[in-house]
Design an enzyme around this catalytic site. Structure first.
Site, PDB file in Angstrom:
ATOM      1  N   ASP A  19       0.831  -1.202   0.000  1.00 23.42           N
ATOM      2  CA  ASP A  19       0.000   0.000   0.000  1.00 23.42           C
ATOM      3  C   ASP A  19       0.866   1.252   0.000  1.00 23.42           C
ATOM      4  O   ASP A  19       1.813   1.363   0.801  1.00 23.42           O
ATOM      5  CB  ASP A  19      -0.899   0.042   1.237  1.00 23.42           C
ATOM      6  N   GLY A  47      -6.464 -10.125   1.330  1.00 18.31           N
ATOM      7  CA  GLY A  47      -6.137 -11.475   1.764  1.00 18.31           C
ATOM      8  C   GLY A  47      -5.058 -11.484   2.827  1.00 18.31           C
ATOM      9  O   GLY A  47      -5.175 -12.137   3.864  1.00 18.31           O
ATOM     10  N   ASP A 229      -7.793   5.828  10.376  1.00 12.56           N
ATOM     11  CA  ASP A 229      -7.599   5.207   9.066  1.00 12.56           C
ATOM     12  C   ASP A 229      -8.444   3.938   9.027  1.00 12.56           C
ATOM     13  O   ASP A 229      -8.195   2.992   9.771  1.00 12.56           O
ATOM     14  CB  ASP A 229      -6.121   4.874   8.857  1.00 12.56           C
ATOM     15  N   ALA A 232      -8.129  -1.155   6.911  1.00 10.70           N
ATOM     16  CA  ALA A 232      -8.239  -2.597   7.162  1.00 10.70           C
ATOM     17  C   ALA A 232      -9.308  -2.941   8.187  1.00 10.70           C
ATOM     18  O   ALA A 232      -9.354  -4.076   8.666  1.00 10.70           O
ATOM     19  CB  ALA A 232      -6.894  -3.150   7.620  1.00 10.70           C
ATOM     20  N   ALA A 233     -10.183  -1.988   8.510  1.00  6.90           N
ATOM     21  CA  ALA A 233     -11.197  -2.253   9.534  1.00  6.90           C
ATOM     22  C   ALA A 233     -12.108  -3.412   9.140  1.00  6.90           C
ATOM     23  O   ALA A 233     -12.435  -4.277   9.956  1.00  6.90           O
ATOM     24  CB  ALA A 233     -12.020  -0.992   9.786  1.00  6.90           C
ATOM     25  N   GLY A 234     -12.516  -3.458   7.873  1.00  6.36           N
ATOM     26  CA  GLY A 234     -13.359  -4.554   7.418  1.00  6.36           C
ATOM     27  C   GLY A 234     -12.651  -5.894   7.437  1.00  6.36           C
ATOM     28  O   GLY A 234     -13.272  -6.938   7.673  1.00  6.36           O
ATOM     29  N   ASP A 235     -11.349  -5.889   7.200  1.00  6.97           N
ATOM     30  CA  ASP A 235     -10.573  -7.130   7.246  1.00  6.97           C
ATOM     31  C   ASP A 235     -10.491  -7.669   8.669  1.00  6.97           C
ATOM     32  O   ASP A 235     -10.624  -8.876   8.901  1.00  6.97           O
ATOM     33  CB  ASP A 235      -9.174  -6.887   6.690  1.00  6.97           C
ATOM     34  N   GLY A 270      -2.418   2.848   8.780  1.00  8.15           N
ATOM     35  CA  GLY A 270      -1.883   1.712   8.042  1.00  8.15           C
ATOM     36  C   GLY A 270      -2.801   0.506   8.114  1.00  8.15           C
ATOM     37  O   GLY A 270      -3.665   0.407   8.983  1.00  8.15           O
TER      38      GLY A 270
END
Length: 287
Positions: A19, A47, A229, A232-235, A270
């Site tokens: 990223d 992933g 940020d 990656a919250a959904g991950d 991040g």
């Protein structure tokens, strides 16, 4: 949720990216040029994020992915390696670069993301290798490995992001579908989601709901946080919910832990550096 010493085995079929994150005061309008406060390089890819999230929650994780042979590959895999994710099934592809994502993050933690899939677009998976308690996949890889993952014998999970049409027979075989409200609408336009055993729908700061065969069985508000940020919250949400439900945690408790994981992730910059540990989400909120 299982403890870190007795976590389930998890196979993640998904993407690996590096990223490039630009911090801006506000997201640009069409045609607008802004000056970034900073630009950082951070390991990501849905992933890879979910693999590391599951490992930090105590699971034994193996990642099935593809990267290039370029210098970006080592950088993109660095936190997975130190985080204990098994990278033995990550292929090195000579004729494609490691995937990259261009991410802009504003002062409210909102993001815009553009992904160049690179080697992710070449991913294939041997069905016989997907021997795990939980098999989790995302839509940043081609249809073939997604369908292979969803046909596995474990507790199968699809995080349908980024949204695209998915065959109804693939969705019908799922144990858990995780989407945000926009992705749910996009999928529902092409398939009957009431056939899916369980569907988790996230609503950002408003929390999330869990449906079973179309009926809402749990709804949990998101913990109030100062978002930095949301990349990656959904991950983090998906990994936490998958592990909890696969190990027999009741619906409301599982959804509560998943919302905690997503909210805590959003308080840190991040993608992979922000992912929480088991100890951080398995405590009363606020901490």
């Amino acid at each position: 949720m299982a403890s870190p010493r007795s976590g389930p085995t998890v196979a993640v079929v998904g993407s690996v990216n590096l990223d490039l994150v630009a911090r801006v005061e506000q997201l640009p309008a069409p045609g607008e040029t802004l000056t970034a406060r900073s630009v950082t390089r951070v390991p990501g890819g849905k992933g890879a994020n979910q693999a590391l999230a599951a490992a930090r929650l105590g699971a034994r994780v193996r990642l099935f992915a593809a990267v290039g042979t370029d210098p970006l590959a080592g950088e993109a895999l660095a936190l997975l390696r130190t985080g204990g994710v098994d990278l033995g099934s990550v292929r090195r592809v000579r004729d494609a670069p490691t995937g990259t994502a261009m991410i802009q993050v504003d002062d409210d933690g909102e993001t815009t993301i553009v992904v160049d899939p690179g080697a992710n677009a070449t991913l294939t998976v041997d069905p016989a290798a997907l021997d795990a308690d939980v098999v989790l996949t995302v839509l940043e890889v081609p249809d073939e490995p997604v369908a292979t993952a969803m046909a596995a014998s474990g507790f199968t999970v699809l995080n349908a992001a980024p949204a695209r049409a998915v065959a109804g027979d693939v969705l019908a075989g799922l144990d858990l579908l995780c989407v945000n409200a926009g992705e749910y609408g996009a999928l529902a336009a092409h398939a009957d989601l009431e056939d899916v055993v369980a569907v988790a729908i996230t609503h950002g700061a408003a929390g999330a709901e869990l449906r079973r065969r179309g009926r809402v069985v749990a709804h949990v508000a998101s913990p109030p946080v100062d978002a930095v940020d949301g990349t990656a919250a959904g991950d983090a949400f998906t990994a936490a919910l998958a592990i909890a439900l696969a190990t027999g945690v009741d619906d409301e408790t599982a959804l509560t832990r998943a919302c905690r994981a997503g909210a805590l992730t959003a308080t840190r910059p991040g993608a992979q550096p922000s992912l929480p540990t088991y100890e951080e989400i398995d405590v009363p909120w606020p901490r």
